[in-house]
Design a protein around this motif. Structure first.
Motif, mmCIF file in Angstrom:
data_model
loop_
_atom_site.group_PDB
_atom_site.id
_atom_site.type_symbol
_atom_site.label_atom_id
_atom_site.label_comp_id
_atom_site.label_asym_id
_atom_site.label_seq_id
_atom_site.Cartn_x
_atom_site.Cartn_y
_atom_site.Cartn_z
ATOM 1 N N THR A 91 0.836 -1.189 0.000
ATOM 2 C CA THR A 91 0.000 0.000 0.000
ATOM 3 C C THR A 91 0.871 1.240 0.000
ATOM 4 O OG1 THR A 91 -1.814 1.136 1.146
ATOM 5 C CG2 THR A 91 -0.170 0.038 2.528
ATOM 6 N N TYR A 92 0.287 2.368 -0.305
ATOM 7 C CA TYR A 92 0.991 3.639 -0.138
ATOM 8 C C TYR A 92 0.436 4.345 1.092
ATOM 9 C CZ TYR A 92 -3.175 5.729 -2.143
ATOM 10 O OH TYR A 92 -4.464 6.094 -2.375
ATOM 11 N N ASP A 93 -0.653 3.788 1.646
ATOM 12 C CA ASP A 93 -1.306 4.345 2.829
ATOM 13 C C ASP A 93 -0.543 3.980 4.101
ATOM 14 O OD1 ASP A 93 -3.587 5.224 1.340
ATOM 15 O OD2 ASP A 93 -4.321 3.165 1.325
ATOM 16 N N ASN A 94 -1.083 4.434 5.194
ATOM 17 C CA ASN A 94 -0.604 4.018 6.506
ATOM 18 C C ASN A 94 -0.958 2.541 6.675
ATOM 19 O OD1 ASN A 94 -0.172 3.519 9.187
ATOM 20 N ND2 ASN A 94 -1.511 5.139 9.928
ATOM 21 N N PRO A 95 0.009 1.667 6.961
ATOM 22 C CA PRO A 95 -0.272 0.235 7.100
ATOM 23 C C PRO A 95 -1.321 -0.087 8.161
ATOM 24 C CG PRO A 95 2.082 0.584 6.926
ATOM 25 C CD PRO A 95 1.446 1.946 7.059
ATOM 26 N N GLY A 96 -1.478 0.798 9.142
ATOM 27 C CA GLY A 96 -2.456 0.575 10.205
ATOM 28 C C GLY A 96 -3.899 0.541 9.716
ATOM 29 N N VAL A 97 -4.155 1.108 8.544
ATOM 30 C CA VAL A 97 -5.506 1.091 7.968
ATOM 31 C C VAL A 97 -5.988 -0.344 7.781
ATOM 32 C CG1 VAL A 97 -6.823 1.649 5.880
ATOM 33 C CG2 VAL A 97 -5.220 3.309 6.822
ATOM 34 N N TRP A 98 -5.053 -1.250 7.490
ATOM 35 C CA TRP A 98 -5.416 -2.622 7.155
ATOM 36 C C TRP A 98 -5.380 -3.575 8.353
ATOM 37 C CZ3 TRP A 98 -7.678 -2.664 2.691
ATOM 38 C CH2 TRP A 98 -7.358 -1.660 1.781
ATOM 39 N N ALA A 99 -4.907 -3.090 9.503
ATOM 40 C CA ALA A 99 -4.740 -3.948 10.686
ATOM 41 C C ALA A 99 -6.018 -4.685 11.118
ATOM 42 C CB ALA A 99 -4.177 -3.135 11.842
ATOM 43 N N PRO A 100 -7.195 -4.070 11.086
ATOM 44 C CA PRO A 100 -8.385 -4.806 11.543
ATOM 45 C C PRO A 100 -8.715 -6.054 10.712
ATOM 46 C CG PRO A 100 -8.855 -2.456 11.392
ATOM 47 C CD PRO A 100 -7.512 -2.675 10.781
ATOM 48 N N HIS A 101 -8.296 -6.078 9.466
ATOM 49 C CA HIS A 101 -8.680 -7.190 8.586
ATOM 50 C C HIS A 101 -7.500 -8.046 8.138
ATOM 51 C CE1 HIS A 101 -12.571 -5.342 8.454
ATOM 52 N NE2 HIS A 101 -12.041 -4.221 8.021
ATOM 53 N N TRP A 102 -6.277 -7.652 8.473
ATOM 54 C CA TRP A 102 -5.102 -8.353 7.956
ATOM 55 C C TRP A 102 -4.101 -8.572 9.079
ATOM 56 C CZ3 TRP A 102 -4.683 -10.619 3.402
ATOM 57 C CH2 TRP A 102 -3.426 -11.081 2.998
ATOM 58 N N SER A 103 -3.770 -9.824 9.314
ATOM 59 C CA SER A 103 -2.805 -10.120 10.380
ATOM 60 C C SER A 103 -1.404 -10.360 9.831
ATOM 61 C CB SER A 103 -3.258 -11.356 11.167
ATOM 62 O OG SER A 103 -3.352 -12.467 10.284
ATOM 63 N N GLY A 104 -1.292 -10.471 8.508
ATOM 64 C CA GLY A 104 0.007 -10.717 7.888
ATOM 65 C C GLY A 104 0.795 -9.433 7.694
ATOM 66 N N GLU A 105 1.829 -9.525 6.889
ATOM 67 C CA GLU A 105 2.713 -8.387 6.645
ATOM 68 C C GLU A 105 2.052 -7.354 5.744
ATOM 69 O OE1 GLU A 105 7.167 -7.426 4.853
ATOM 70 O OE2 GLU A 105 6.454 -9.496 4.883
ATOM 71 N N ARG B 92 3.192 -3.743 3.791
ATOM 72 C CA ARG B 92 4.313 -2.881 3.420
ATOM 73 C C ARG B 92 3.801 -1.609 2.769
ATOM 74 N NH1 ARG B 92 9.951 -3.883 3.005
ATOM 75 N NH2 ARG B 92 10.347 -5.771 4.177
ATOM 76 N N ALA B 93 4.291 -0.482 3.237
ATOM 77 C CA ALA B 93 4.013 0.802 2.598
ATOM 78 C C ALA B 93 5.269 1.180 1.817
ATOM 79 C CB ALA B 93 3.673 1.857 3.634
ATOM 80 N N ASP B 94 5.255 0.901 0.536
ATOM 81 C CA ASP B 94 6.416 1.141 -0.328
ATOM 82 C C ASP B 94 5.977 2.061 -1.469
ATOM 83 O OD1 ASP B 94 8.523 1.032 -2.140
ATOM 84 O OD2 ASP B 94 8.948 -1.080 -1.736
ATOM 85 N N ARG B 95 6.163 3.356 -1.277
ATOM 86 C CA ARG B 95 5.711 4.333 -2.279
ATOM 87 C C ARG B 95 6.467 4.208 -3.608
ATOM 88 N NH1 ARG B 95 2.429 8.537 -0.183
ATOM 89 N NH2 ARG B 95 2.180 8.293 2.063
ATOM 90 N N ALA B 96 7.749 3.843 -3.555
ATOM 91 C CA ALA B 96 8.538 3.705 -4.788
ATOM 92 C C ALA B 96 7.997 2.551 -5.635
ATOM 93 C CB ALA B 96 10.006 3.474 -4.450
#
Length: 168
Positions: free
Chosen positions: A96-110, A112-116
């Motif tokens: 994602t390019y977003d804050n990784p915390g946005v996905w925490a409620p639904h995703w327990s895996g890794e 990555r916020a990699d804008r490049a």
């Protein structure tokens, strides 16, 4: 008088024959153009696959597995993440390019916020499910239609890998 009628009749038949021949020729030309156009539309051209367009893209921090590019403003992305979250787990990494915390409620895996990397994948519409080989190259790209479709893509690959012979 009979010869005049016979002459007109023969001339008329000759005209009908010429018109039919011209129509048959036009039909053949149209059929050839249609066949050529359908071949152009159905046969892949070199470099026309999304995988070919991303041949130079490398996921340097990943060596094998599924990478799911998601956008927090995309409702389909949320559906796919929820479907994969319970089943894909460690085998899939969210990009994602977003804050990784946005996905925490639904995703327990890794996550990555990699804008490049995100900017290199910009031509693709999220959610984009990509398989990354052991060298970090993207070798498969799928655009899931819904959560169930994404789950079937990931599980089908996992089942195929389970049955494959791997050499060290």
């Amino acid at each position: 008088m009979q010869s005049a009628v016979l002459g007109v009749l023969c001339a008329g038949l000759l005209i009908v024959f010429c018109v039919c021949a011209a129509l048959l020729r036009e039909i053949m030309v149209l059929r050839e153009r249609t066949d050529r156009l359908s071949r152009l539309l159905t046969e892949p051209r070199p470099g026309s696959r999304a995988e070919d367009a991303l041949a130079d893209v490398r996921v340097t921090w990943m060596s094998g597995g599924w990478l799911l590019a998601v956008d927090s403003g995309c409702p389909l992305c949320h559906e796919v993440v929820e479907a994969l979250g319970a089943h894909a787990g460690d085998a899939t990494v969210l990009l994602t390019y977003d804050n990784p915390g946005v996905w925490a409620p639904h995703w327990s895996g890794e996550v990555r916020a990699d804008r490049a990397l995100w900017s290199e994948l910009a031509p693709l519409t999220p959610p984009t499910l990509m398989h990354v080989d052991t060298s970090g190259r993207i070798d498969t790209i799928r655009l899931p239609l819904n959560g169930a479709d994404a789950l079937s893509i990931v599980t089908a690959t996992a089942e195929a890998d389970r049955g494959a012979i791997h050499y060290a």
